[in-house]
Design a protein around this motif. Structure first.
Motif, PDB file in Angstrom:
ATOM      1  N   LEU A  66       0.839  -1.200  -0.041  1.00  0.00           N
ATOM      2  CA  LEU A  66      -0.004   0.057   0.102  1.00  0.00           C
ATOM      3  C   LEU A  66       0.871   1.280  -0.207  1.00  0.00           C
ATOM      4  O   LEU A  66       0.473   2.295  -0.788  1.00  0.00           O
ATOM      5  CB  LEU A  66      -0.913  -0.029   1.225  1.00  0.00           C
ATOM      6  N   GLU A  67       1.855   1.275   0.676  1.00  0.00           N
ATOM      7  CA  GLU A  67       2.832   2.352   0.681  1.00  0.00           C
ATOM      8  C   GLU A  67       3.413   2.730  -0.620  1.00  0.00           C
ATOM      9  O   GLU A  67       3.643   3.652  -1.116  1.00  0.00           O
ATOM     10  CB  GLU A  67       4.062   2.173   1.912  1.00  0.00           C
ATOM     11  N   ALA A  68       3.833   1.407  -1.337  1.00  0.00           N
ATOM     12  CA  ALA A  68       4.365   1.727  -2.814  1.00  0.00           C
ATOM     13  C   ALA A  68       3.382   2.238  -3.611  1.00  0.00           C
ATOM     14  O   ALA A  68       3.724   3.080  -4.368  1.00  0.00           O
ATOM     15  CB  ALA A  68       4.637   0.127  -3.200  1.00  0.00           C
ATOM     16  N   ALA A  69       2.185   1.811  -3.614  1.00  0.00           N
ATOM     17  CA  ALA A  69       0.933   2.460  -4.195  1.00  0.00           C
ATOM     18  C   ALA A  69       0.834   4.064  -3.968  1.00  0.00           C
ATOM     19  O   ALA A  69       0.584   4.555  -5.022  1.00  0.00           O
ATOM     20  CB  ALA A  69      -0.290   1.707  -4.027  1.00  0.00           C
ATOM     21  N   VAL A 337     -15.410   8.423  -4.498  1.00  0.00           N
ATOM     22  CA  VAL A 337     -15.271   7.249  -4.844  1.00  0.00           C
ATOM     23  C   VAL A 337     -14.590   7.274  -6.356  1.00  0.00           C
ATOM     24  O   VAL A 337     -13.810   6.417  -6.675  1.00  0.00           O
ATOM     25  CB  VAL A 337     -16.777   6.798  -5.429  1.00  0.00           C
ATOM     26  N   ASP A 338     -14.745   8.545  -6.988  1.00  0.00           N
ATOM     27  CA  ASP A 338     -13.712   8.805  -8.102  1.00  0.00           C
ATOM     28  C   ASP A 338     -12.327   8.640  -7.947  1.00  0.00           C
ATOM     29  O   ASP A 338     -11.311   7.904  -8.710  1.00  0.00           O
ATOM     30  CB  ASP A 338     -14.119  10.122  -8.842  1.00  0.00           C
ATOM     31  N   LEU A 339     -11.948   9.119  -6.853  1.00  0.00           N
ATOM     32  CA  LEU A 339     -10.440   9.169  -6.431  1.00  0.00           C
ATOM     33  C   LEU A 339     -10.135   7.868  -6.072  1.00  0.00           C
ATOM     34  O   LEU A 339      -9.014   7.335  -6.732  1.00  0.00           O
ATOM     35  CB  LEU A 339     -10.106  10.059  -5.379  1.00  0.00           C
ATOM     36  N   ALA A 340     -10.924   7.046  -5.315  1.00  0.00           N
ATOM     37  CA  ALA A 340     -10.554   5.796  -5.000  1.00  0.00           C
ATOM     38  C   ALA A 340     -10.546   4.908  -6.269  1.00  0.00           C
ATOM     39  O   ALA A 340      -9.411   3.769  -6.220  1.00  0.00           O
ATOM     40  CB  ALA A 340     -11.792   5.112  -4.131  1.00  0.00           C
ATOM     41  N   LYS A 341     -11.457   5.021  -7.249  1.00  0.00           N
ATOM     42  CA  LYS A 341     -11.303   4.115  -8.202  1.00  0.00           C
ATOM     43  C   LYS A 341     -10.226   4.530  -9.312  1.00  0.00           C
ATOM     44  O   LYS A 341      -9.262   3.611  -9.623  1.00  0.00           O
ATOM     45  CB  LYS A 341     -12.457   4.415  -9.458  1.00  0.00           C
ATOM     46  N   ASP A 342      -9.794   5.727  -9.255  1.00  0.00           N
ATOM     47  CA  ASP A 342      -8.466   6.125 -10.047  1.00  0.00           C
ATOM     48  C   ASP A 342      -7.281   5.636  -9.405  1.00  0.00           C
ATOM     49  O   ASP A 342      -6.271   5.242  -9.872  1.00  0.00           O
ATOM     50  CB  ASP A 342      -8.421   7.769 -10.256  1.00  0.00           C
ATOM     51  N   PHE A 343      -7.105   5.762  -8.013  1.00  0.00           N
ATOM     52  CA  PHE A 343      -6.122   5.328  -7.336  1.00  0.00           C
ATOM     53  C   PHE A 343      -5.826   3.665  -7.778  1.00  0.00           C
ATOM     54  O   PHE A 343      -4.819   3.213  -7.729  1.00  0.00           O
ATOM     55  CB  PHE A 343      -6.146   5.620  -5.849  1.00  0.00           C
ATOM     56  N   LEU A 344      -6.743   2.889  -7.435  1.00  0.00           N
ATOM     57  CA  LEU A 344      -6.745   1.519  -7.753  1.00  0.00           C
ATOM     58  C   LEU A 344      -6.273   1.161  -9.118  1.00  0.00           C
ATOM     59  O   LEU A 344      -5.442   0.214  -9.081  1.00  0.00           O
ATOM     60  CB  LEU A 344      -7.792   0.781  -7.166  1.00  0.00           C
ATOM     61  N   THR A 357       4.560   0.251  -8.634  1.00  0.00           N
ATOM     62  CA  THR A 357       3.892  -0.327  -7.529  1.00  0.00           C
ATOM     63  C   THR A 357       4.248  -1.799  -7.126  1.00  0.00           C
ATOM     64  O   THR A 357       4.569  -2.183  -6.126  1.00  0.00           O
ATOM     65  CB  THR A 357       2.315  -0.309  -7.373  1.00  0.00           C
ATOM     66  N   TYR A 358       4.002  -2.618  -8.151  1.00  0.00           N
ATOM     67  CA  TYR A 358       4.310  -4.069  -7.762  1.00  0.00           C
ATOM     68  C   TYR A 358       5.855  -4.415  -7.583  1.00  0.00           C
ATOM     69  O   TYR A 358       6.098  -5.217  -6.923  1.00  0.00           O
ATOM     70  CB  TYR A 358       3.568  -4.632  -8.910  1.00  0.00           C
ATOM     71  N   ASP A 359       6.827  -3.577  -8.597  1.00  0.00           N
ATOM     72  CA  ASP A 359       8.033  -3.773  -8.171  1.00  0.00           C
ATOM     73  C   ASP A 359       8.619  -3.430  -6.828  1.00  0.00           C
ATOM     74  O   ASP A 359       9.472  -4.460  -6.094  1.00  0.00           O
ATOM     75  CB  ASP A 359       9.004  -2.983  -9.091  1.00  0.00           C
ATOM     76  N   ALA A 360       7.957  -2.478  -6.275  1.00  0.00           N
ATOM     77  CA  ALA A 360       8.318  -1.971  -4.807  1.00  0.00           C
ATOM     78  C   ALA A 360       7.683  -2.852  -3.721  1.00  0.00           C
ATOM     79  O   ALA A 360       8.159  -3.196  -2.749  1.00  0.00           O
ATOM     80  CB  ALA A 360       7.880  -0.723  -4.596  1.00  0.00           C
TER      81      ALA A 360
END
Length: 451
Positions: A66-69, A337-344, A357-360
């Motif tokens: 989550l911190e990486a994201a 919700v728009d921010l949450a969707k965009d973040f994910l 994100t996934y490398d870290a």
């Protein structure tokens, strides 16, 4: 040198994360904002237009992801902040949703929660207002393994953004195989009967079991059945005593145990500490989150290799399965919700920040992606010293694409308990049909009692 550095980093961060897929750790309940490291008492959805709150467990596994994201998304939105509510275990998140759902008041939930894959359908069914669909998020769902998405796709709608990969590995000690006259390539596409014969030879030459498992919470039947494309349930009902493949798999497990090929441990600690870490096995099969447990034995560095599972048929047919895993869900409390969707979508969902994100997440916490494009990064394709330079993380992502979808049940864990008991009864002399009939009756009774 880069390969060696990555391997050493992963060993260090993964060694404390073996139980992540089971939701077990010792993290604190304090809510922390990962940007500045200061503690905060925020426990609910954020009011700030650039801030989201998320509840998750395991400070050594899920929290670094989550911190990486958060860091990746800040390249798109420098003002973004992710407030991470660190839970002690996965059941704490389930309790939050249950408490909110029982009063139909979701205002105390965070914007996002990490939730176990095996449980999410029950919670969406029981508390539909607790969740918000990700159906219109900018996510390429074809970039994920179909089996992983099957958990979080409910009534045709996508609800969750996949996080960790539960793909099963079949790992072998190459030195033990060689002593018995075999190689890892000989183990690919074999039948369980062939596995048994090879295992007997390995035990005779080395005194090592070719497989082990916690006998009180047996994961083997589920994984072996999934590799056959079969579930322990059909149309919501258990089929322990009515499906021949179930009986065939159970009989294989019993024979492996009787032939000193499989060691059925007394409990989880016996399985991990007294068997794998104590160096009594030449083979390990479980969700890839078992890797940190294997890596605790420094003396075996460079001796392990992973491949696919055996199957009942063999003849070149390779087995694929999954065990464990979780995804991220937007709650009914989320106001942005728009921010949450965009973040994910941008991070875990395969967007522009997914690879970062996934490398870290892999390097800092050991989280392996199910996102196919992210799994093609240079980090994923670096060899790992403990596995003799094999690029195991890229291999695991590729294997995950082939895991069959099988029917899931809210009673997955009660079923596992009953099947484990049946195996012990058969080993002690009960015939298979009787043992599975009794397990079926016990499971049906527990399901009816829960209604």
């Amino acid at each position: 040198m880069k390969k060696k550095v990555l391997s050493m980093m992963l060993v260090g961060v993964l060694a404390v994360s073996a139980f992540a897929a089971c939701g077990s750790n010792g993290a604190s309940d304090a809510a922390t904002g990962s940007t500045d490291g200061e503690e905060t008492t925020v426990d609910t959805a954020s009011e700030d237009e650039n801030t989201l709150s998320v509840a998750a467990w395991d400070k050594n596994f899920n929290i670094p992801a989550l911190e990486a994201a958060e860091k990746a998304y800040q390249k798109k939105n420098p003002d973004f902040k992710l407030i991470i509510q660190e839970q002690s275990q996965s059941s704490d998140v389930e309790d939050k949703v249950t408490l909110a759902g029982s009063s139909d008041d979701y205002s105390q939930l965070p914007d996002i929660v990490l939730f176990q894959d095996h449980y999410i359908k029950k919670y969406v069914t029981d508390y539909p207002n607790a969740w918000q669909s990700l159906e219109d998020a900018d996510i390429n769902w074809d970039d994920f393994g179909a089996e992983k998405l099957s958990y979080s796709t409910i009534d045709g709608k996508h609800y969750g953004a996949p996080v960790d990969n539960g793909t099963v590995i079949m790992a072998y000690r190459t030195d033990a195989l060689e002593q018995a006259g075999y190689t890892v390539e000989d183990m690919k596409g074999i039948s369980w009967d062939q596995f048994d014969e090879i295992g007997k030879a390995v035990y005779e030459k080395t005194g090592l079991y070719l497989l082990s498992m916690d006998g009180d919470g047996n994961d083997l039947p589920y994984m072996m059945l999934q590799a056959e494309g079969v579930s322990q349930f059909a149309d919501g009902k258990p089929q322990l005593d009515s499906n021949q493949t179930v009986a065939d798999v159970i009989n294989v497990i019993v024979k492996l145990a009787q032939d000193n090929v499989l060691y059925l441990a007394n409990d989880w600690s016996d399985y991990t500490d007294n068997t794998i870490v104590a160096d009594k096995v030449a083979g390990v099969m479980n969700g890839n989150w078992i890797i940190p447990t294997m890596e605790q034995v420094d003396a075996n560095a460079g001796k392990w290799a992973i491949t696919t599972m055996p199957t009942l048929e063999g003849n070149g047919k390779e087995g694929f399965a999954s065990n464990g895993g979780s995804s991220l869900y937007i709650t009914g409390a989320c106001k942005n919700v728009d921010l949450a969707k965009d973040f994910l979508a941008y991070t875990f969902g395969g967007g522009e920040g997914a690879m970062e994100t996934y490398d870290a997440a892999l390097t800092n916490g050991g989280v392996i992606t199910t996102c196919l494009s992210a799994g093609k990064s240079d980090v994923y394709n670096q060899g790992v010293d403990f596995f003799n330079g094999q690029a195991i993380y890229a291999d695991i992502v590729a294997m995950g694409e082939n895991v069959p979808i099988v029917e899931q049940s809210d009673f997955h864990y009660p079923c596992r308990t009953q099947v484990a008991g049946a195996i012990q009864n058969i080993i002690n002399g009960t015939d298979t049909a009787t043992a599975l009939k009794d397990a079926q009756e016990q499971l049906v009774h527990s399901m009816e009692s829960a209604e």
